[in-house]
Design a protein around this motif. Structure first.
Motif, PDB file in Angstrom:
ATOM      1  N   GLU A 239      -0.983   4.062 -12.253  1.00 12.43           N
ATOM      2  CA  GLU A 239      -0.356   4.545 -11.018  1.00 12.43           C
ATOM      3  C   GLU A 239      -1.355   5.303 -10.146  1.00 12.43           C
ATOM      4  O   GLU A 239      -1.381   5.136  -8.922  1.00 12.43           O
ATOM      5  CB  GLU A 239       0.840   5.427 -11.367  1.00 12.43           C
ATOM      6  N   THR A 240      -2.192   6.121 -10.782  1.00 12.29           N
ATOM      7  CA  THR A 240      -3.212   6.851 -10.029  1.00 12.29           C
ATOM      8  C   THR A 240      -4.243   5.888  -9.452  1.00 12.29           C
ATOM      9  O   THR A 240      -4.661   6.017  -8.286  1.00 12.29           O
ATOM     10  CB  THR A 240      -3.902   7.885 -10.931  1.00 12.29           C
ATOM     11  N   GLY A 241      -4.652   4.907 -10.271  1.00 14.72           N
ATOM     12  CA  GLY A 241      -5.600   3.911  -9.792  1.00 14.72           C
ATOM     13  C   GLY A 241      -5.030   3.090  -8.649  1.00 14.72           C
ATOM     14  O   GLY A 241      -5.727   2.782  -7.675  1.00 14.72           O
TER      15      GLY A 241
ATOM     16  N   TRP B 298      -5.295   3.565  -1.007  1.00 13.63           N
ATOM     17  CA  TRP B 298      -5.896   4.476  -0.018  1.00 13.63           C
ATOM     18  C   TRP B 298      -7.245   3.934   0.458  1.00 13.63           C
ATOM     19  O   TRP B 298      -7.522   3.933   1.663  1.00 13.63           O
ATOM     20  CB  TRP B 298      -6.065   5.850  -0.643  1.00 13.63           C
ATOM     21  N   LEU B 299      -8.081   3.439  -0.485  1.00 13.03           N
ATOM     22  CA  LEU B 299      -9.384   2.889  -0.107  1.00 13.03           C
ATOM     23  C   LEU B 299      -9.218   1.634   0.749  1.00 13.03           C
ATOM     24  O   LEU B 299      -9.945   1.445   1.739  1.00 13.03           O
ATOM     25  CB  LEU B 299     -10.193   2.560  -1.370  1.00 13.03           C
ATOM     26  N   ASP B 300      -8.289   0.778   0.362  1.00 10.16           N
ATOM     27  CA  ASP B 300      -8.074  -0.448   1.120  1.00 10.16           C
ATOM     28  C   ASP B 300      -7.635  -0.146   2.543  1.00 10.16           C
ATOM     29  O   ASP B 300      -8.062  -0.810   3.507  1.00 10.16           O
ATOM     30  CB  ASP B 300      -7.034  -1.306   0.410  1.00 10.16           C
TER      31      ASP B 300
ATOM     32  N   GLN C 184       0.826  -1.206   0.000  1.00 10.50           N
ATOM     33  CA  GLN C 184       0.000   0.000   0.000  1.00 10.50           C
ATOM     34  C   GLN C 184       0.861   1.257   0.000  1.00 10.50           C
ATOM     35  O   GLN C 184       0.596   2.208  -0.746  1.00 10.50           O
ATOM     36  CB  GLN C 184      -0.930   0.007   1.225  1.00 10.50           C
TER      37      GLN C 184
ATOM     38  N   ARG D 184      -8.360   2.562   4.241  1.00  4.61           N
ATOM     39  CA  ARG D 184      -9.445   3.173   4.990  1.00  4.61           C
ATOM     40  C   ARG D 184     -10.549   2.153   5.324  1.00  4.61           C
ATOM     41  O   ARG D 184     -11.145   2.206   6.406  1.00  4.61           O
ATOM     42  CB  ARG D 184     -10.083   4.320   4.183  1.00  4.61           C
TER      43      ARG D 184
ATOM     44  N   LYS E 167       0.891   4.090  -2.931  1.00  5.28           N
ATOM     45  CA  LYS E 167       0.497   5.469  -2.609  1.00  5.28           C
ATOM     46  C   LYS E 167       1.611   6.461  -2.913  1.00  5.28           C
ATOM     47  O   LYS E 167       1.341   7.602  -3.307  1.00  5.28           O
ATOM     48  CB  LYS E 167       0.097   5.564  -1.134  1.00  5.28           C
TER      49      LYS E 167
ATOM     50  N   ALA F  22      -2.709   4.039  -6.476  1.00  6.97           N
ATOM     51  CA  ALA F  22      -2.685   4.881  -5.277  1.00  6.97           C
ATOM     52  C   ALA F  22      -4.078   5.012  -4.675  1.00  6.97           C
ATOM     53  O   ALA F  22      -4.249   4.943  -3.451  1.00  6.97           O
ATOM     54  CB  ALA F  22      -2.122   6.258  -5.627  1.00  6.97           C
ATOM     55  N   GLY F  23      -5.089   5.179  -5.523  1.00  6.81           N
ATOM     56  CA  GLY F  23      -6.457   5.298  -5.032  1.00  6.81           C
ATOM     57  C   GLY F  23      -6.953   4.017  -4.376  1.00  6.81           C
ATOM     58  O   GLY F  23      -7.578   4.054  -3.309  1.00  6.81           O
ATOM     59  N   LEU F  24      -6.672   2.872  -4.989  1.00  6.84           N
ATOM     60  CA  LEU F  24      -7.099   1.593  -4.427  1.00  6.84           C
ATOM     61  C   LEU F  24      -6.389   1.308  -3.100  1.00  6.84           C
ATOM     62  O   LEU F  24      -6.996   0.777  -2.162  1.00  6.84           O
ATOM     63  CB  LEU F  24      -6.822   0.465  -5.424  1.00  6.84           C
TER      64      LEU F  24
END
Length: 304
Positions: A290-292, A298-300, A78, A302, A82, A294-296
């Motif tokens: 890369e953006t996806g 972050w969601l994981d 993660q 949280r 990120k 980082a987003g995944l």
């Protein structure tokens, strides 16, 4: 001063080459059409590129384990995902800085955290050179021997630097220098060393480059038919272009340098308009992955 001038010269030369290549082939580029199957292939390429970055995060965990640092694989993958997007910031070091700080916060020793992010690009460079040497069909006969020798020498140099005998001596020397500069001589640095050659992380980086190369090949395939015999050529050309994007300091994330190198290497074997379009599309695929990622991550973090 000379370093700044050199950086601007490299950047200016790269931008000029890209602008000229686009200008000379603009009409052909404009005629390229992507059908529904092509968009599906690009979606697969994005998924494979995301998988490559996730795999690279796992390899970073292996590097830390080689340094005797017990870490949680999912947590550090993660962190890797990120921080990965930060490589596009000016300076091209902020993704490394973020990983070092995150590792320190997870009770990884500062020396191991720093050494892990120094080892990663060396392992990646070695993996890229191995693939280039295996798939160096893009080299012309006139320059083949010179470039082959240069690449081989470079690979042997990187492999020697990664050897524990060399790396441990260098690490101990740096620790002693740091201890001498420290205001307190009562604290002795914790010994940091590799117990064996980092073969597993090196093989892991070969997998990372293979996945990244597959994403690039699929991006090209979305625009134009390919033969299986062209795969080694494309993988070697991609790896060399990616390597230059890694080592040239003026290009955050290899932006511009990768594209210019890939076009220069492959335009003799494929229609220039197709290569220009493929490199531009692959940059978009990479940024989306890369953006996806980082987003995944972050969601994981949280949600779970």
């Amino acid at each position: 001063m000379m370093k700044q001038i050199l950086r601007w010269l490299i950047l200016g030369g790269t931008l000029f080459f890209l602008a000229k290549a686009l200008k000379d082939n603009w009409q052909e580029v404009a005629t390229i059409h992507i059908d529904a199957v092509g968009w599906a292939i690009l979606l697969i390429a994005t998924g494979i590129t995301l998988l490559a970055h996730t795999w690279a995060g796992w390899v970073w965990v292996w590097v830390l384990q080689e340094l005797n640092q017990p870490v949680c694989s999912s947590e550090f993958i993660q962190v890797y995902l990120k921080t990965n997007i930060a490589k596009y910031l000016p300076g091209n070091i902020w993704h490394y800085y973020g990983r070092i700080m995150a590792a320190k916060n997870a009770n990884v020793s500062p020396g191991a955290a720093t050494l892990s992010v120094l080892l990663e690009p060396l392992l990646m460079a070695a993996a890229a050179l191995i693939i280039v040497l295996l798939g160096s069909q893009f080299i012309t006969a006139k320059t083949a021997l010179t470039l082959f020798i240069a690449q081989l020498v470079g690979l042997l140099g990187v492999l020697c630097v990664l050897h524990p005998r060399f790396l441990n001596k260098a690490t101990r020397l740096l620790q002693r220098m740091k201890a001498k500069k420290s205001a307190s001589n009562t604290l002795q640095p914790v010994p940091l060393s590799l117990e064996k050659y980092p073969l597993r992380p090196l093989l892991g980086e070969l997998g990372f480059l293979a996945l990244r190369g597959t994403g690039f090949i699929l991006t090209l395939f979305a625009l134009s038919p390919l033969n299986l015999s062209q795969i080694p050529l494309l993988l070697g050309g991609f790896s060399f272009a990616w390597l230059l994007g890694l080592v040239v300091p003026i290009a955050p994330g290899g932006l511009g340098v990768f594209e210019a190198t890939a076009i220069a290497l492959l335009q003799q074997h494929f229609p220039p308009a197709v290569i220009i379009s493929a490199t531009g599309l692959y940059r978009l695929v990479s940024i989306l992955a890369e953006t996806g990622g980082a987003g995944l991550a972050w969601l994981d973090e949280r949600l779970f």
